[in-house]
Design a protein around this motif. Structure first.
Motif, mmCIF file in Angstrom:
data_model
loop_
_atom_site.group_PDB
_atom_site.id
_atom_site.type_symbol
_atom_site.label_atom_id
_atom_site.label_comp_id
_atom_site.label_asym_id
_atom_site.label_seq_id
_atom_site.Cartn_x
_atom_site.Cartn_y
_atom_site.Cartn_z
ATOM 1 N N GLN A 94 0.852 -1.189 0.000
ATOM 2 C CA GLN A 94 0.000 0.000 0.000
ATOM 3 C C GLN A 94 0.887 1.238 0.000
ATOM 4 N N LEU A 95 0.499 2.194 -0.833
ATOM 5 C CA LEU A 95 1.222 3.465 -0.938
ATOM 6 C C LEU A 95 0.250 4.597 -0.624
ATOM 7 N N VAL A 96 0.646 5.484 0.263
ATOM 8 C CA VAL A 96 -0.222 6.586 0.664
ATOM 9 C C VAL A 96 0.550 7.899 0.534
ATOM 10 N N GLU A 97 0.082 8.746 -0.396
ATOM 11 C CA GLU A 97 0.705 10.051 -0.589
ATOM 12 C C GLU A 97 0.071 11.084 0.328
ATOM 13 N N SER A 98 0.855 12.100 0.664
ATOM 14 C CA SER A 98 0.351 13.219 1.453
ATOM 15 C C SER A 98 1.221 14.438 1.180
ATOM 16 N N PHE A 127 10.463 -2.159 1.965
ATOM 17 C CA PHE A 127 10.641 -0.867 1.302
ATOM 18 C C PHE A 127 12.059 -0.687 0.781
ATOM 19 N N SER A 128 13.021 -1.209 1.511
ATOM 20 C CA SER A 128 14.417 -0.971 1.133
ATOM 21 C C SER A 128 14.791 -1.596 -0.204
ATOM 22 N N ILE A 129 13.974 -2.500 -0.723
ATOM 23 C CA ILE A 129 14.259 -3.092 -2.030
ATOM 24 C C ILE A 129 13.288 -2.614 -3.102
ATOM 25 N N MET A 130 12.585 -1.534 -2.825
ATOM 26 C CA MET A 130 11.654 -0.952 -3.794
ATOM 27 C C MET A 130 12.272 0.258 -4.463
ATOM 28 N N GLY A 131 12.403 0.221 -5.794
ATOM 29 C CA GLY A 131 12.627 1.456 -6.511
ATOM 30 C C GLY A 131 11.314 2.219 -6.551
ATOM 31 N N MET A 132 11.368 3.515 -6.364
ATOM 32 C CA MET A 132 10.137 4.300 -6.246
ATOM 33 C C MET A 132 10.091 5.377 -7.320
ATOM 34 N N ARG A 133 8.920 5.606 -7.849
ATOM 35 C CA ARG A 133 8.713 6.615 -8.884
ATOM 36 C C ARG A 133 7.622 7.596 -8.455
ATOM 37 N N TRP A 134 7.728 8.792 -8.974
ATOM 38 C CA TRP A 134 6.663 9.786 -8.876
ATOM 39 C C TRP A 134 6.135 10.078 -10.283
ATOM 40 N N TYR A 135 4.819 10.181 -10.372
ATOM 41 C CA TYR A 135 4.129 10.574 -11.592
ATOM 42 C C TYR A 135 3.187 11.714 -11.245
ATOM 43 N N ARG A 136 2.692 12.368 -12.289
ATOM 44 C CA ARG A 136 1.657 13.369 -12.080
ATOM 45 C C ARG A 136 0.700 13.360 -13.262
ATOM 46 N N SER A 141 5.007 13.380 0.450
ATOM 47 C CA SER A 141 5.479 12.143 1.049
ATOM 48 C C SER A 141 4.681 10.987 0.489
ATOM 49 N N CYS A 142 5.323 9.848 0.429
ATOM 50 C CA CYS A 142 4.647 8.602 0.028
ATOM 51 C C CYS A 142 5.103 7.524 1.001
ATOM 52 N N ALA A 143 4.180 7.080 1.832
ATOM 53 C CA ALA A 143 4.478 6.062 2.823
ATOM 54 C C ALA A 143 4.074 4.687 2.302
ATOM 55 N N ALA A 144 4.991 3.748 2.392
ATOM 56 C CA ALA A 144 4.753 2.395 1.895
ATOM 57 C C ALA A 144 4.579 1.415 3.045
ATOM 58 N N SER A 145 3.723 0.436 2.840
ATOM 59 C CA SER A 145 3.545 -0.630 3.814
ATOM 60 C C SER A 145 3.243 -1.920 3.077
ATOM 61 N N GLY A 146 3.461 -3.036 3.737
ATOM 62 C CA GLY A 146 3.116 -4.331 3.159
ATOM 63 C C GLY A 146 4.220 -4.980 2.361
ATOM 64 N N GLY A 147 5.381 -4.390 2.344
ATOM 65 C CA GLY A 147 6.500 -4.972 1.610
ATOM 66 C C GLY A 147 7.820 -4.548 2.227
ATOM 67 N N ASP A 157 13.669 7.670 2.905
ATOM 68 C CA ASP A 157 14.065 7.331 4.274
ATOM 69 C C ASP A 157 13.607 5.903 4.519
ATOM 70 N N ASN A 158 14.538 4.979 4.411
ATOM 71 C CA ASN A 158 14.156 3.571 4.550
ATOM 72 C C ASN A 158 13.692 3.237 5.963
ATOM 73 N N ALA A 159 14.168 3.976 6.943
ATOM 74 C CA ALA A 159 13.725 3.725 8.318
ATOM 75 C C ALA A 159 12.255 4.079 8.508
ATOM 76 N N LYS A 160 11.770 5.009 7.685
ATOM 77 C CA LYS A 160 10.367 5.422 7.771
ATOM 78 C C LYS A 160 9.521 4.859 6.642
ATOM 79 N N ASN A 161 10.131 4.028 5.781
ATOM 80 C CA ASN A 161 9.402 3.455 4.641
ATOM 81 C C ASN A 161 8.727 4.547 3.804
ATOM 82 N N THR A 162 9.440 5.629 3.585
ATOM 83 C CA THR A 162 8.842 6.799 2.950
ATOM 84 C C THR A 162 9.763 7.370 1.872
ATOM 85 N N VAL A 163 9.150 7.770 0.779
ATOM 86 C CA VAL A 163 9.857 8.500 -0.272
ATOM 87 C C VAL A 163 9.273 9.909 -0.325
ATOM 88 N N TYR A 164 10.133 10.873 -0.643
ATOM 89 C CA TYR A 164 9.726 12.271 -0.646
ATOM 90 C C TYR A 164 9.932 12.890 -2.020
#
Length: 115
Positions: free
Chosen positions: A3-7, A29-38, A21-27, A72-79
């Motif tokens: 699950q990904l939740v933007e704020s 996170f440290s092995i996820m490449g992350m993208r932003w789209y608009r 911010s985009c907070a990830a859960s359920g996986g 921030d892998n400790a927070k499972n969050t991409v900014y």
């Protein structure tokens, strides 16, 4: 199931800044490449940028030098730090990842740049 939740979206004047911010859960996170789209009204969704698991980044030409992606892998969050915002940056912003052969999207957060 990831699950990904933007704020962090909102209304900002031209030239202003926002940090999404985009907070990830359920996986893992440290092995996820992350993208932003608009996606702007009436337009196709466009890629904004990417951060690898090692922290390497890439950005679209339209935002290069203004937007910065970090994690921030400790927070499972991409900014997504957005500076020098322009009216044409108005859009719904989404984070995205491909994890274990599945693609996941957040619900999006609205960014409006207007005076």
């Amino acid at each position: 199931q990831v699950q990904l939740v933007e704020s962090g979206g909102g209304l900002v004047q031209p030239g202003g800044s926002l940090r999404l911010s985009c907070a990830a859960s359920g996986g893992i996170f440290s092995i996820m490449g992350m993208r932003w789209y608009r996606q702007a009204p009436g337009k196709q969704r466009e890629w904004v940028g990417f951060i690898s698991i090692g922290g390497n980044t890439a950005a679209a030409d339209s935002v290069k030098g203004r937007f910065t992606i970090s994690r921030d892998n400790a927070k499972n969050t991409v900014y997504l730090q957005m500076n020098s915002l322009k009216p044409e940056d108005t859009a719904v912003y989404y984070c995205n990842t491909d994890y274990r052969s599945q693609t996941y999207w957040g619900q999006g957060t609205q960014v409006t740049v207007s005076s």
